[in-house]
Design an enzyme around this catalytic site. Structure first.
Site, PDB file in Angstrom:
ATOM      1  N   GLU A   1      -1.900   7.886  -4.720  1.00  0.00           N
ATOM      2  CA  GLU A   1      -2.195   6.915  -5.916  1.00  0.00           C
ATOM      3  C   GLU A   1      -3.597   7.231  -6.481  1.00  0.00           C
ATOM      4  O   GLU A   1      -4.608   7.416  -5.874  1.00  0.00           O
ATOM      5  CB  GLU A   1      -2.088   5.537  -5.223  1.00  0.00           C
ATOM      6  CG  GLU A   1      -2.398   4.441  -6.450  1.00  0.00           C
ATOM      7  CD  GLU A   1      -2.205   3.029  -6.043  1.00  0.00           C
ATOM      8  OE1 GLU A   1      -2.948   2.270  -6.296  1.00  0.00           O
ATOM      9  OE2 GLU A   1      -1.285   2.614  -4.797  1.00  0.00           O
TER      10      GLU A   1
ATOM     11  N   HIS B   1       0.042  -0.287 -10.121  1.00  0.00           N
ATOM     12  CA  HIS B   1      -0.718  -1.045  -9.311  1.00  0.00           C
ATOM     13  C   HIS B   1      -1.069  -2.103  -9.952  1.00  0.00           C
ATOM     14  O   HIS B   1      -2.359  -2.443  -9.961  1.00  0.00           O
ATOM     15  CB  HIS B   1      -1.796  -0.329  -8.434  1.00  0.00           C
ATOM     16  CG  HIS B   1      -2.209  -1.182  -7.263  1.00  0.00           C
ATOM     17  ND1 HIS B   1      -2.636  -0.357  -6.048  1.00  0.00           N
ATOM     18  CD2 HIS B   1      -2.116  -2.211  -6.908  1.00  0.00           C
ATOM     19  CE1 HIS B   1      -2.948  -1.206  -5.138  1.00  0.00           C
ATOM     20  NE2 HIS B   1      -2.533  -2.255  -5.666  1.00  0.00           N
TER      21      HIS B   1
ATOM     22  N   ARG C   1       0.769  -1.003   0.294  1.00  0.00           N
ATOM     23  CA  ARG C   1       0.085  -0.046  -0.082  1.00  0.00           C
ATOM     24  C   ARG C   1       0.924   1.399  -0.023  1.00  0.00           C
ATOM     25  O   ARG C   1       1.742   1.406   0.751  1.00  0.00           O
ATOM     26  CB  ARG C   1      -0.944   0.162   1.300  1.00  0.00           C
ATOM     27  CG  ARG C   1      -2.003  -0.998   1.267  1.00  0.00           C
ATOM     28  CD  ARG C   1      -3.156  -0.399   0.085  1.00  0.00           C
ATOM     29  NE  ARG C   1      -4.248  -1.402   0.204  1.00  0.00           N
ATOM     30  CZ  ARG C   1      -4.638  -2.308  -0.756  1.00  0.00           C
ATOM     31  NH1 ARG C   1      -3.758  -2.718  -1.421  1.00  0.00           N
ATOM     32  NH2 ARG C   1      -5.648  -3.049  -0.396  1.00  0.00           N
TER      33      ARG C   1
END
Length: 324
Positions: A266, A285, A237
């Site tokens: 993000e 990601h 994360r």
């Protein structure tokens, strides 16, 4: 039972839900505003949630008292207030195991890409700047026999450690809430304190579930204590690392390089200066982005919803205490 799925998922999961005669709804417009998303949630009994842009917090549960179950299309559940779900006896499912290999593959890829400055050199080729042979320009480093430090040695971390041990003979150290006896037995992994982890790792790879109290745990004070040859990898994360502090550590040569599949924030801003560094590789990601992993995630998420619809315990439930 009416099931809201906020984005399209692989057909394997859709088919399972349809075969169970559940009423499912997927909006044609998938980039929903918060209010649009909330309105759909209000009119359904269960949610199969893809992505983590909206939080399942106390406000959500107050707004949607009709919601009886949540199945996440992810392993991570940091965007869900589990205490609030527990208080309302709402099971929350996730998708463990099926993406462990795929996500560890990306961590392994980033480690090698950073070590050999692959992104930087690829950009040179694309721009027509191959150049003449220079024995000293933008040299990489080898990983053989180096120390891999794992923060959070669970399923994904174990796969990363196994690959690194087999390919490069890397020594494995780790920091966990608990000892991982399987890793210690099979990989010779050594449990260390957090301080030892950051000070001894040649490559430090994060594979833990994120918790609010760990926000920006990897910051200037940590990067200052890492080895100057250290490579920092984050596929867990983005909230784990302080992005500006990471940029400073890299640009000031306090650590050697970084590979990120997650960023803070993000998505990353396109003008983030970290993207200009030759010792950095950033991916959007894609840890679980394989056909096999995404099909597996769809099946597990659908199975969680299906089990709930039959009055059974979700097979992959992150808050099984509600069944006690």
């Amino acid at each position: 039972m009416k099931v809201f799925i906020n984005k399209r998922i692989p057909e394997a999961g859709i088919r399972l839900l349809k075969d169970a005669n559940l009423e499912i709804f997927i909006p044609e417009q998938e980039n929903l505003s918060y209010e649009e998303w909330l309105n759909y949630c209000r009119s359904h009994d269960a949610i199969l949630s893809v992505g983590g842009e909206f939080k399942f917090d106390k406000d959500f549960f107050n707004e949607c008292p009709n919601i009886k179950a949540i199945a996440l299309f992810s392993v991570g559940f940091d965007h869900v207030d589990i205490q609030e779900a527990d208080a309302r006896k709402i099971p929350v499912g996730n998708t463990p195991d099926v993406l462990s290999k795929a996500t560890s593959d990306v961590a392994f890829l980033l480690m090698q890409s950073v070590a050999r400055r692959a992104s930087y050199n690829f950009e040179k080729v694309k721009s027509g700047n191959w150049g003449d042979f220079d024995p000293l320009h933008a040299l990489g480093q080898e990983l053989y026999g180096k120390t891999l430090g794992i923060f959070g040695l669970g399923r994904i971390g174990y796969e990363m450690a196994k690959k690194s041990k087999a390919a490069f003979g890397m020594q494995i150290i780790y920091h966990n809430r608990h000892h991982n006896e399987e890793a210690e037995k099979n990989l010779g992994a050594k449990y260390v304190s957090f301080d030892e982890l950051i000070e001894q790792s040649d490559v430090l790879s994060i594979h833990a579930n994120f918790k609010p109290e760990q926000k920006e745990l990897f910051n200037a004070s940590v990067f200052d204590r890492m080895k100057k040859n250290a490579i920092f990898i984050n596929t867990a994360r983005g909230g784990f690392h302080h992005q500006k502090d990471l940029y400073a550590a890299l640009s000031e040569h306090k650590i050697w390089g970084a590979g990120l599949d997650v960023t803070n924030p993000e998505p990353i801003f396109k003008d983030d200066p970290i993207l200009e560094l030759s010792n950095v590789c950033v991916l959007p990601h894609i840890g679980s982005a394989t056909e096999e992993a995404r099909n597996g995630m769809a099946k597990v998420a659908a199975e969680n919803i299906f089990a709930f619809s039959k009055g059974e315990k979700m097979p992959a439930c992150v808050n099984p205490e509600i069944y006690a």
